[in-house]
Design a protein around this motif. Structure first.
Motif, PDB file in Angstrom:
ATOM      1  N   VAL A   1       0.842  -1.195   0.000  1.00 19.49           N
ATOM      2  CA  VAL A   1       0.000   0.000   0.000  1.00 19.49           C
ATOM      3  C   VAL A   1       0.877   1.244   0.000  1.00 19.49           C
ATOM      4  O   VAL A   1       0.606   2.213  -0.724  1.00 19.49           O
TER       5      VAL A   1
ATOM      6  N   LEU B   1       2.141   1.723  -3.418  1.00 18.34           N
ATOM      7  CA  LEU B   1       1.136   2.334  -4.297  1.00 18.34           C
ATOM      8  C   LEU B   1       1.035   3.839  -4.040  1.00 18.34           C
ATOM      9  O   LEU B   1       1.011   4.639  -4.982  1.00 18.34           O
ATOM     10  N   GLU B   2       0.991   4.189  -2.769  1.00 23.96           N
ATOM     11  CA  GLU B   2       0.865   5.610  -2.437  1.00 23.96           C
ATOM     12  C   GLU B   2       2.093   6.395  -2.920  1.00 23.96           C
ATOM     13  O   GLU B   2       1.967   7.455  -3.547  1.00 23.96           O
TER      14      GLU B   2
ATOM     15  N   ARG C   1       2.206   6.689  -6.720  1.00 23.38           N
ATOM     16  CA  ARG C   1       1.266   7.689  -7.246  1.00 23.38           C
ATOM     17  C   ARG C   1       1.808   9.106  -7.003  1.00 23.38           C
ATOM     18  O   ARG C   1       1.664   9.982  -7.847  1.00 23.38           O
TER      19      ARG C   1
ATOM     20  N   ASP D   1      -3.091   1.245 -10.997  1.00 20.40           N
ATOM     21  CA  ASP D   1      -4.485   1.026 -10.610  1.00 20.40           C
ATOM     22  C   ASP D   1      -4.857  -0.453 -10.753  1.00 20.40           C
ATOM     23  O   ASP D   1      -5.527  -1.030  -9.896  1.00 20.40           O
TER      24      ASP D   1
ATOM     25  N   GLU E   1      -3.368  -2.408  -8.052  1.00 21.21           N
ATOM     26  CA  GLU E   1      -4.119  -2.214  -6.805  1.00 21.21           C
ATOM     27  C   GLU E   1      -5.382  -3.063  -6.793  1.00 21.21           C
ATOM     28  O   GLU E   1      -5.720  -3.703  -5.778  1.00 21.21           O
ATOM     29  N   GLU E   2      -6.054  -3.107  -7.941  1.00 22.83           N
ATOM     30  CA  GLU E   2      -7.268  -3.907  -8.022  1.00 22.83           C
ATOM     31  C   GLU E   2      -6.963  -5.382  -7.788  1.00 22.83           C
ATOM     32  O   GLU E   2      -7.690  -6.090  -7.096  1.00 22.83           O
TER      33      GLU E   2
ATOM     34  N   ARG F   1     -11.122  -4.212  -0.097  1.00 22.83           N
ATOM     35  CA  ARG F   1     -10.598  -2.846  -0.132  1.00 22.83           C
ATOM     36  C   ARG F   1     -10.194  -2.355   1.251  1.00 22.83           C
ATOM     37  O   ARG F   1      -9.470  -1.361   1.381  1.00 22.83           O
TER      38      ARG F   1
ATOM     39  N   LEU G   1      -6.641  -1.435   1.999  1.00 21.26           N
ATOM     40  CA  LEU G   1      -6.037  -0.157   1.619  1.00 21.26           C
ATOM     41  C   LEU G   1      -6.099   0.861   2.756  1.00 21.26           C
ATOM     42  O   LEU G   1      -5.369   1.850   2.739  1.00 21.26           O
TER      43      LEU G   1
END
Lengths: 732, 132
Positions: A408, A411-412, A415, A504, A507-508, A518, A521
């Motif tokens: 996570v 991902l953050e 981004r 994305d 993440e999915e 979810r 997350l």
């Protein structure tokens, strides 16, 4: 037989053969001897002829003196002239003169041919021999002894000289002819007995040099014959030794070839020798040819890492240093090398190094390379399994510690990096300067490295392409040139957008695979003791606070149920069936008390569904159902309410009723009998069901935490069990 | 003997550092890692080898190297400085930037293991050569 010596028989420049030189010497000797002999013979012959002529001339002159004496004694000039004239018939007389005692000039003189000078008056008897004449001089005496005159006669030696010359010529010709004959004989003899055997010896030596076995073929008993015999013996000895050497070499090669190691030998500079094992040829191919470099062999310039190649080159340079200690240096040799790393032909070799010393100095090094590719693959596979096991444990620990928070965070962070890169592009407005390119490059580079770490291959490839593009832009950017290429900026924007889409998608996938959906997350790690303490402290607090604290203390439904995703198919397989689980509402929060009891209860219900509900594949096929049965487990609010429903044959109410009556439950609804201890519709007891205790136990466990479970029929005809708050809990 | 070397790895990605560290630790090396270039000098103490990522935020590997070499001289350390990159264009230029060598194929940790061993062997060989 093969020639291994570098020595070569010298080939002298062409010169006269031994026979010719011998013949010439002989001719010279014979010619000199003939000359000397001819001179001696001719000289002796001439002396004899001249002596005979001298005697004869003396006798002729003595007769003349007898005839002249009366004429001179009586001054008879005519008589003297007649006597002198009488010599004309003698062809050898070239001059004759007679003197009276008184007159000075000769009173009679005879000259034939060219007239010689008149000699002086003789004073005494004498005979003089010159080269071409004999001069005889006499004093003519009267009978009473007085001198009455003198006479001198010259006899020519021309005939004798001619005869001597003829003899000399004959002797000379004979000497030459003799010399020639002797020379010819000597040449022929020398050719036969010396030159020809020596030529055969030379030819045999050259043949031996070429590695052929020949005999000289000289059978004479002389020195050359013995020399040829000795040569043949030597040839036999050499051949025998070569045969032994070949046999030894063959045995050694055979030994090499039967070893599993690839063996090559190299000398100073790393040049490979001719020795190599069959395995070496199989592994290295043409690269291990004689004269090739051992550095190129193990670290090909085209594929080896430069640092590895450089290190090995350094080792090869040092190992033959006279001052280098093998024991020290060999520890710095590579112990293993991987050829063709990453390719289909990747091969790992374990390397051993053996010194070949001569006279205490390192002459060559033998390399033994053992192919350990399979062993390393096996070790890698084991290590990978070990790491996978460790990774799974780590994953479990991370999950226990707060879920996939590392991913996570990735991902953050990713981004944020993409946002930052996009902002740089937007701010550039067509002019991306050096700082902008550099900043973008760093972000993309880091993002690429982290994507690789999470095995997001597509994302990594896209970012690698951007990195290459930015790398090319860095060069003009460093020259302070602005980048105003709209196409380039468009490409960068496009790839960044795709990278965001890939993030994305990742993440999915992560959410889909997460047991808690979810919720993963937003998950944070807190101490359970703290939460329990908070629950205790907020008892009696306002409903909104209580609701928030309950939510904080809740556990995602998926955390409890996700284990069934793997367990149900395995359970079904054990009894010859096929089944899968569909989960809904994984993120729904469960009260901690229910979360603790729900796991075992769901296990009972799922096993029950497989044992009694889901049919065997052939039975499902007859019923027109898919071969894989489905157990749907959903969780929803309010409640929460958990429903377990399968697509099997459903609960057999008649059988349950019958069994329930047998168990003493006469008044209860038929489906309630399913929860009665000892009641089971299973025809036999197996590892999943049949004891009639599962559902009852589940109901009991749930009841302890304020929940009840009721049985029913699903919309598809299968069994349906609903777990919901009990009336008591609802009222509370 | 190369298994006991202490190695400092500098990279801006914690993930990369974690993977490199895990792999080299398995080979018996002692590992120190950091994402921070500031203060990295004190981590060099006792290190035989410093592996530096070429691309890092704020400065590139060459700049990091220059500051680390300066710091190394100050503390009396003399480790090897190796560039770590997957960029085939950068790797051959290591000496121009002042590195002692370059490790290529970044991301392939098996390749890194053999390259690290080779670099340490080469350093010992050169020392041996100087002695003789």
């Amino acid at each position: 037989m093969r020639s291994s010596t570098p020595l070569r028989l010298p080939r002298s420049p062409s010169s006269l053969s031994v026979a010719t030189r011998l013949a010439l010497a002989t001719v010279l000797v014979v010619a000199v001897a003939s000359g000397v002999a001819a001179w001696v013979i001719v000289h002796q012959q001439r002396n004899r002829l001249i002596e005979a002529k001298r005697i004869a001339a003396g006798m002729v002159v003595d007769l003349l003196v007898g005839a002249l004496a009366p004429a001179l004694d009586f001054d008879d000039e005519d008589g003297a002239k007649q006597a002198i004239e009488g010599l004309r018939s003698n062809p050898d007389v070239v001059h004759a003169a007679a003197w009276s005692a008184e007159a000075a000039p000769p009173i009679a003189e005879l000259t034939t041919g060219s007239a010689p000078t008149t000699p002086p008056r003789p004073s005494a008897d004498a005979t003089r021999v010159s080269e071409d004449a004999i001069d005889v001089e006499r004093v003519v005496r009267a009978p009473e002894g007085g001198t009455v005159g003198q006479v001198s006669v010259r006899f020519s030696l021309a005939p004798e000289n001619q005869r001597i010359e003829a003899v000399r010529l004959r002797i000379g010709a004979g000497g030459v002819a003799f010399s020639a004959i002797v020379a010819a004989i000597l040449i022929a003899l020398a050719r036969r007995t010396v030159v020809a055997p020596l030529a055969r010896l030379t030819a045999a030596t050259r043949a031996l040099e070429r590695g052929e076995r020949v005999r000289v073929g000289v059978s004479s008993g002389d020195e050359l014959g013995r020399l040829a015999a000795a040569f043949d013996v030597m040839t036999d000895a050499i051949v025998e030794r070569e045969v032994l050497l070949d046999a030894a070499r063959g045995r050694l090669q055979e030994l090499f070839d039967h070893l599993h190691e690839a063996i090559v030998v190299f000398g100073p500079g790393g040049a490979l020798g001719e020795e190599r094992s069959r395995r070496a040829s199989e592994i290295f191919g043409a690269a291990c040819a004689e004269g090739a470099s051992v550095v190129d062999l193990l670290y090909p310039p085209s594929s080896a890492a430069p640092v590895e190649r450089e290190a090995f080159s350094e080792w090869v340079a040092i190992v033959f240093d006279a001052e280098a200690d093998w024991a020290d240096v060999v520890t710095l040799a590579p112990a293993e090398v991987t050829l063709g790393r990453g390719g289909d032909e990747e091969r790992t070799l374990a390397l051993s190094w053996v010194p070949v010393q001569s006279g205490g100095a390192l002459e060559r090094v033998m390399l033994l390379a053992k192919d350990v590719t399979q062993e390393r693959r096996l070790e890698l596979a084991v290590a990978t399994r070990d790491r996978e096991h460790a990774r799974q444990i780590a994953v479990m620990r991370r999950l226990l510690a707060g879920g996939g928070q590392l991913f996570v965070r990735f991902l953050e962070g990713s981004r944020r990096r993409l946002d930052s890169a996009a902002a740089l592009l937007d701010a550039a407005d067509g002019d991306l300067d050096a700082a902008g390119v550099e900043a973008m490059f760093q972000r993309v580079h880091t993002l690429k490295g982290e994507a690789r770490a999470f095995e997001l291959t597509s994302l990594e490839k896209d970012l690698a392409a951007v990195e290459v593009l930015l790398g090319e832009l860095r060069i003009p950017a460093r020259r302070q040139e602005l980048l105003a290429d709209p196409e380039t900026l468009a490409v960068l924007r496009s790839v960044l957008a795709r990278a965001r889409a890939l993030l994305d998608a990742a993440e999915e996938t992560f959410v889909a695979e997460s047991p808690i959906g979810r919720a993963v997350l937003e998950q944070v790690t807190v101490r359970r003791g703290d939460v329990d303490r908070l629950v205790t402290l907020t008892r009696g607090a306002a409903p909104a606070i209580r609701e928030l604290v309950d939510s904080l203390a809740s556990r995602p439904f998926g955390e409890t149920a996700s284990a069934l995703l793997e367990e149900v198919p395995r359970w079904a397989e054990r009894v010859g069936k096929a089944a899968r689980v569909e989960l809904e509402g994984r993120e729904v929060g469960l009260p901690p008390s229910l979360a603790g009891a729900l796991g075992p209860a769901l296990g009972h219900l799922a096993r029950n569904a497989i044992a009694h509900g889901v049919e065997a594949p052939e039975e499902r096929a007859r019923a027109g159902k898919p071969p894989v049965g489905v157990v749907r487990i959903s969780c929803s609010l309010p409640g929460p309410v958990v429903v377990v429903e399968d697509d099997g044959a459903g609960l057999d109410e008649e059988a349950l009723s019958t069994r329930g009556r047998s168990a003493g439950t006469h008044d209860a609804p038929a489906l309630e009998a399913a929860f009665t201890p000892g009641v089971s519709t299973a025809a036999k007891v197996d590892e999943l069901a049949g004891w009639g205790v599962g559902l009852g136990a589940a109901r009991a466990e749930l009841a302890q935490v304020g929940f009840e479970v009721v049985a029913g029929h699903g919309s598809g005809g299968g069994a349906r069990f609903e777990i919901r708050p009990s009336a008591k809990r609802r009222s509370a | 003997m190369t298994k006991k070397a202490k190695i400092l790895v500098i990279d801006d990605s914690e993930v990369v550092l974690a993977q490199v560290k895990a792999r080299l630790l398995r080979e018996g090396y002692e590992l120190v890692t950091t994402t921070q270039t500031v203060g990295a000098a004190r981590l060099m103490l006792g290190c035989e080898l410093v592996v530096i990522d070429y691309h890092m935020p704020g400065m590139d590997g060459a700049e990091v190297l220059a500051s680390l070499r300066h710091a190394a001289r100050a503390i009396g350390a003399a480790p090897l400085f190796y560039l770590y990159t997957s960029d085939p264009k950068i790797a051959p230029l290591y000496s121009r930037h002042g590195f002692d060598g370059a490790f290529t194929a970044k991301g392939d940790h098996e390749a890194l293991v053999t390259q690290v061993a080779a670099a340490l062997r080469m350093a010992r060989l050169k020392a041996l050569s100087r002695r003789s």
